[in-house]
Design a protein around this motif. Structure first.
Motif, PDB file in Angstrom:
ATOM      1  N   THR A 289       0.846  -1.198   0.000  1.00  0.00           N
ATOM      2  CA  THR A 289       0.000   0.000   0.000  1.00  0.00           C
ATOM      3  C   THR A 289       0.875   1.239   0.000  1.00  0.00           C
ATOM      4  N   TRP A 290       0.435   2.245  -0.726  1.00  0.00           N
ATOM      5  CA  TRP A 290       1.103   3.552  -0.730  1.00  0.00           C
ATOM      6  C   TRP A 290       0.314   4.502   0.143  1.00  0.00           C
ATOM      7  N   PHE A 291       1.019   5.096   1.110  1.00  0.00           N
ATOM      8  CA  PHE A 291       0.406   6.092   1.984  1.00  0.00           C
ATOM      9  C   PHE A 291       0.832   7.480   1.535  1.00  0.00           C
ATOM     10  N   TYR A 292      -0.058   8.447   1.692  1.00  0.00           N
ATOM     11  CA  TYR A 292       0.282   9.871   1.538  1.00  0.00           C
ATOM     12  C   TYR A 292      -0.079  10.498   2.872  1.00  0.00           C
ATOM     13  N   ARG A 293       0.953  10.820   3.655  1.00  0.00           N
ATOM     14  CA  ARG A 293       0.744  11.118   5.074  1.00  0.00           C
ATOM     15  C   ARG A 293       1.436  12.401   5.496  1.00  0.00           C
ATOM     16  N   ILE A 294       1.016  12.887   6.673  1.00  0.00           N
ATOM     17  CA  ILE A 294       1.522  14.176   7.145  1.00  0.00           C
ATOM     18  C   ILE A 294       3.018  14.070   7.474  1.00  0.00           C
ATOM     19  N   ARG A 295       3.414  12.966   8.105  1.00  0.00           N
ATOM     20  CA  ARG A 295       4.834  12.697   8.337  1.00  0.00           C
ATOM     21  C   ARG A 295       5.094  11.224   8.033  1.00  0.00           C
ATOM     22  N   PRO A 296       6.267  10.883   7.527  1.00  0.00           N
ATOM     23  CA  PRO A 296       6.541   9.459   7.341  1.00  0.00           C
ATOM     24  C   PRO A 296       6.643   8.753   8.697  1.00  0.00           C
ATOM     25  N   ALA A 297       6.388   7.445   8.698  1.00  0.00           N
ATOM     26  CA  ALA A 297       6.345   6.682   9.953  1.00  0.00           C
ATOM     27  C   ALA A 297       7.679   6.715  10.701  1.00  0.00           C
ATOM     28  N   VAL A 298       8.749   7.005   9.992  1.00  0.00           N
ATOM     29  CA  VAL A 298      10.080   6.958  10.605  1.00  0.00           C
ATOM     30  C   VAL A 298      10.315   8.086  11.619  1.00  0.00           C
ATOM     31  N   CYS A 299       9.423   9.068  11.675  1.00  0.00           N
ATOM     32  CA  CYS A 299       9.637  10.195  12.609  1.00  0.00           C
ATOM     33  C   CYS A 299       9.313   9.792  14.045  1.00  0.00           C
ATOM     34  N   HIS A 300      10.186   9.018  14.632  1.00  0.00           N
ATOM     35  CA  HIS A 300       9.983   8.646  16.046  1.00  0.00           C
ATOM     36  C   HIS A 300      11.325   8.538  16.744  1.00  0.00           C
ATOM     37  N   LYS A 301      11.286   8.560  18.068  1.00  0.00           N
ATOM     38  CA  LYS A 301      12.502   8.424  18.885  1.00  0.00           C
ATOM     39  C   LYS A 301      12.913   6.938  18.899  1.00  0.00           C
TER      40      LYS A 301
ATOM     41  N   THR B 134      -6.876   2.690  12.307  1.00  0.00           N
ATOM     42  CA  THR B 134      -5.688   2.152  11.646  1.00  0.00           C
ATOM     43  C   THR B 134      -5.131   3.236  10.733  1.00  0.00           C
ATOM     44  N   GLU B 135      -3.969   2.966  10.185  1.00  0.00           N
ATOM     45  CA  GLU B 135      -3.398   3.953   9.259  1.00  0.00           C
ATOM     46  C   GLU B 135      -4.284   4.127   8.029  1.00  0.00           C
ATOM     47  N   MET B 136      -5.053   3.081   7.671  1.00  0.00           N
ATOM     48  CA  MET B 136      -5.904   3.175   6.472  1.00  0.00           C
ATOM     49  C   MET B 136      -7.275   3.759   6.774  1.00  0.00           C
TER      50      MET B 136
ATOM     51  N   PHE C 122       8.125  -6.814  23.080  1.00  0.00           N
ATOM     52  CA  PHE C 122       7.487  -5.506  22.891  1.00  0.00           C
ATOM     53  C   PHE C 122       8.529  -4.384  22.978  1.00  0.00           C
ATOM     54  N   PHE C 123       8.419  -3.436  22.051  1.00  0.00           N
ATOM     55  CA  PHE C 123       9.286  -2.251  22.036  1.00  0.00           C
ATOM     56  C   PHE C 123       8.406  -1.026  21.899  1.00  0.00           C
ATOM     57  N   GLU C 124       8.853   0.049  22.554  1.00  0.00           N
ATOM     58  CA  GLU C 124       8.083   1.290  22.495  1.00  0.00           C
ATOM     59  C   GLU C 124       8.949   2.390  21.889  1.00  0.00           C
ATOM     60  N   ALA C 125       8.356   3.184  21.008  1.00  0.00           N
ATOM     61  CA  ALA C 125       9.043   4.369  20.473  1.00  0.00           C
ATOM     62  C   ALA C 125       8.113   5.559  20.668  1.00  0.00           C
ATOM     63  N   LEU C 126       8.663   6.639  21.197  1.00  0.00           N
ATOM     64  CA  LEU C 126       7.837   7.833  21.413  1.00  0.00           C
ATOM     65  C   LEU C 126       7.917   8.729  20.188  1.00  0.00           C
ATOM     66  N   GLN C 127       6.846   9.439  19.944  1.00  0.00           N
ATOM     67  CA  GLN C 127       6.853  10.440  18.877  1.00  0.00           C
ATOM     68  C   GLN C 127       5.929  11.589  19.267  1.00  0.00           C
ATOM     69  N   ASP C 128       6.040  12.682  18.505  1.00  0.00           N
ATOM     70  CA  ASP C 128       5.310  13.876  18.943  1.00  0.00           C
ATOM     71  C   ASP C 128       4.036  14.121  18.136  1.00  0.00           C
ATOM     72  N   HIS C 129       3.475  13.047  17.584  1.00  0.00           N
ATOM     73  CA  HIS C 129       2.262  13.215  16.773  1.00  0.00           C
ATOM     74  C   HIS C 129       1.551  11.876  16.641  1.00  0.00           C
ATOM     75  N   SER C 130       0.311  11.949  16.200  1.00  0.00           N
ATOM     76  CA  SER C 130      -0.442  10.714  15.984  1.00  0.00           C
ATOM     77  C   SER C 130       0.066  10.016  14.726  1.00  0.00           C
ATOM     78  N   PRO C 131       0.187   8.678  14.760  1.00  0.00           N
ATOM     79  CA  PRO C 131       0.598   7.950  13.549  1.00  0.00           C
ATOM     80  C   PRO C 131      -0.562   7.772  12.562  1.00  0.00           C
TER      81      PRO C 131
ATOM     82  N   ASP D 136      -2.059   9.608  10.544  1.00  0.00           N
ATOM     83  CA  ASP D 136      -2.013  10.880   9.808  1.00  0.00           C
ATOM     84  C   ASP D 136      -2.001  10.647   8.299  1.00  0.00           C
ATOM     85  N   VAL D 137      -2.623   9.535   7.888  1.00  0.00           N
ATOM     86  CA  VAL D 137      -2.657   9.218   6.454  1.00  0.00           C
ATOM     87  C   VAL D 137      -3.854   9.916   5.820  1.00  0.00           C
ATOM     88  N   VAL D 138      -3.575  10.775   4.861  1.00  0.00           N
ATOM     89  CA  VAL D 138      -4.635  11.566   4.224  1.00  0.00           C
ATOM     90  C   VAL D 138      -5.221  10.803   3.038  1.00  0.00           C
TER      91      VAL D 138
END
Ligand SMILES: O=C(O)Cc1cc(O)ccc1O
Ligand SMILES: [Fe+2]
Length: 449
Positions: A64-76, A171-173, A256-265, A267-269
């Motif tokens: 699937t191709w997403f068009y989103r506000i930020r790519p998923a990689v934007c996390h700590k 979900t992202e979709m 289980f692993f946790e990554a923090l980020q500063d926005h909701s994931p 965000d797929v438009v």
């Protein structure tokens, strides 16, 4: 969290469809004619989620191709967190072939607040996610919504079977609501958040090998069983939420692993593709069965299957026992006594199961492992071998299901002990089966004539 945002959802329909979806707030947000324009509409980022090897044959190729506000990689960075009672480790358990039955699994205790992720517990499974071969069977039991928290499974797909309470899933979709008597599949890697209202419980089949597909219909023809048009997929719906400390949890190699980020994931438009979560209403299953004589194997009730590389052999089948007519003549109509080279895990969503009217309860489960004998209890046998064989409704107002696997499953410590739900009396349901053998049967029979 308000559940209002889950009302009046629109779905895409059609199993395995190649969908294109834009949030109505951003018309023309899907790039036209290409996946990676130099600049995407609305200042969005393009991101591909691959659910199959790039080179998989077309009929298995999903992405699937997403068009989103930020790519998923934007996390700590990821950090390992406690995974409670969830496990993908089936190598360090003690083998036990016993017929096993669990009483209904507990809801959170009074005063406890448990969300979907914290409420996951593993009952049994086989294989391991590192070699991408195996399954795990979990239950979830929760009473609060996941707040500022998303989960994704890096190890395989989840087939979720709600038993009590609806799941309101972001979900992202897009969003899906899954009620008891419906199921959903969240394929590997897709981030999701679950909201609930009150006590909520259900079962999960996790598969590491492959994605779920519809079973072949063979001589049944082009229609029947679970029809493709009844599978519903979400439509794009973004949230533009900047918030500190949003947690994205990944299950990776069973941990289980946790990554923090500063926005909701979420965000797929806009998105397009054929790799997405979906739901299915079990009451839409078109039941095929014996209309002459004999009990057909339960594979006729397969909703979805995850195939192994051996022809016709499933890593796991999801099979249901829906309400239907029983009409077979001169036939013992309930399930036969049997021993199977597959493992059979059963759960009950609603009502009773015909082969065992007592003891197997909604929210509980049973496991009949490879080659372990099982079948109707003595009461069921006596009733079904003497009843008048009129057409009757079978399983009205009930829904039970089976996860049937070609793998030999191990029960986790949680499943065997910690849950405290194993019914030690289960074996007793077969102890009343009487010896009815009569060596003089032919003489007695002919003298009766
Ligand atoms: O064991 C069970 O109850 C499940 C089952 C049902 C059926 O109709 C035939 C075989 C089978 O394993
Ligand atoms: Fe069985």
């Amino acid at each position: 969290m308000s559940l209002k945002e889950f009302s009046n959802l629109k779905y895409n329909t059609g199993f395995g469809g190649e969908f294109a979806s834009e949030d109505p707030r951003c018309p023309e947000s899907l790039p036209k004619g290409q996946n990676n324009p130099q600049i995407c509409p609305y200042g969005l980022y393009a991101e591909q989620l691959s659910g199959s090897a790039f080179t998989a044959p077309r009929s298995y190729n999903v992405r699937t191709w997403f068009y989103r506000i930020r790519p998923a990689v934007c996390h700590k960075p990821f950090s390992r967190i406690d995974q409670g009672n969830m496990s993908n480790d089936f190598s360090s358990t003690v083998p036990d072939p016993a017929q096993t039955r669990w009483k209904p699994f507990d809801f959170p205790k009074k005063g406890e607040e448990i969300d979907f992720v914290n409420g996951l517990a593993t009952i049994c499974g086989a294989g391991d996610p590192k070699s991408r071969h195996g399954i795990a069977i979990h239950v979830y039991s929760c009473n609060i919504s996941m707040t500022n928290k998303a989960f994704y499974n890096s190890d395989g797909d989840f087939l979720i079977v709600p038993q009590e309470g609806s799941l309101y899933i972001k979900t992202e979709m897009g969003k899906i609501v899954v009620n008891p008597n419906e199921i959903c599949v969240i394929p590997m890697g897709i981030r999701f958040n679950v909201s609930v209202s009150g006590n909520t419980r259900g079962y999960i089949l996790e598969v590491f090998d492959a994605h779920f597909e519809l079973p072949s219909l063979g001589p049944i023809g082009a229609n029947g069983l679970a029809n493709p048009r009844d599978f519903e997929y979400p439509t794009a719906c973004y949230e533009d939420l900047d918030i500190n400390g949003y947690k994205v949890i990944s299950k990776y190699q069973g941990a289980f692993f946790e990554a923090l980020q500063d926005h909701s994931p979420f965000d797929v438009v806009a998105w397009h593709g054929n790799y997405a979560p979906y739901k299915y209403d079990l009451s839409k299953f078109m039941v095929i069965n014996s209309v002459a004589f004999d009990h057909a194997d339960p594979s006729i009730f397969t909703v979805l299957t995850c195939q192994s590389v051996k022809p016709g052999v499933a890593i796991a089948d999801f099979v249901i026992f829906p309400p239907r007519w029983g009409v077979a003549d001169h036939t013992f109509r309930p399930p036969y006594y049997h021993r199977n080279c597959m493992s059979e895990f059963m759960g009950l969503i609603l009502g009773k199961y015909e082969a065992k009217e007592g003891g197997f309860l909604p929210g509980g489960a049973s496991l009949h492992s490879m080659m372990t004998p099982h079948g109707p209890d003595s009461e069921c046998f006596n009733k079904a071998s003497t009843e008048d064989l009129k057409p009757v409704r079978v399983a009205d107002g009930t829904m039970s299901f089976m996860f049937e696997s070609s793998l030999s499953m191990a029960i986790t410590d949680w499943g065997a002990k910690i849950c405290e739900k194993v019914d030690d009396e289960y074996y007793k349901c077969w102890q009343g089966i009487e010896k009815k053998f009569n060596p003089n049967w032919r003489d007695d029979f002919s003298s009766q004539k």
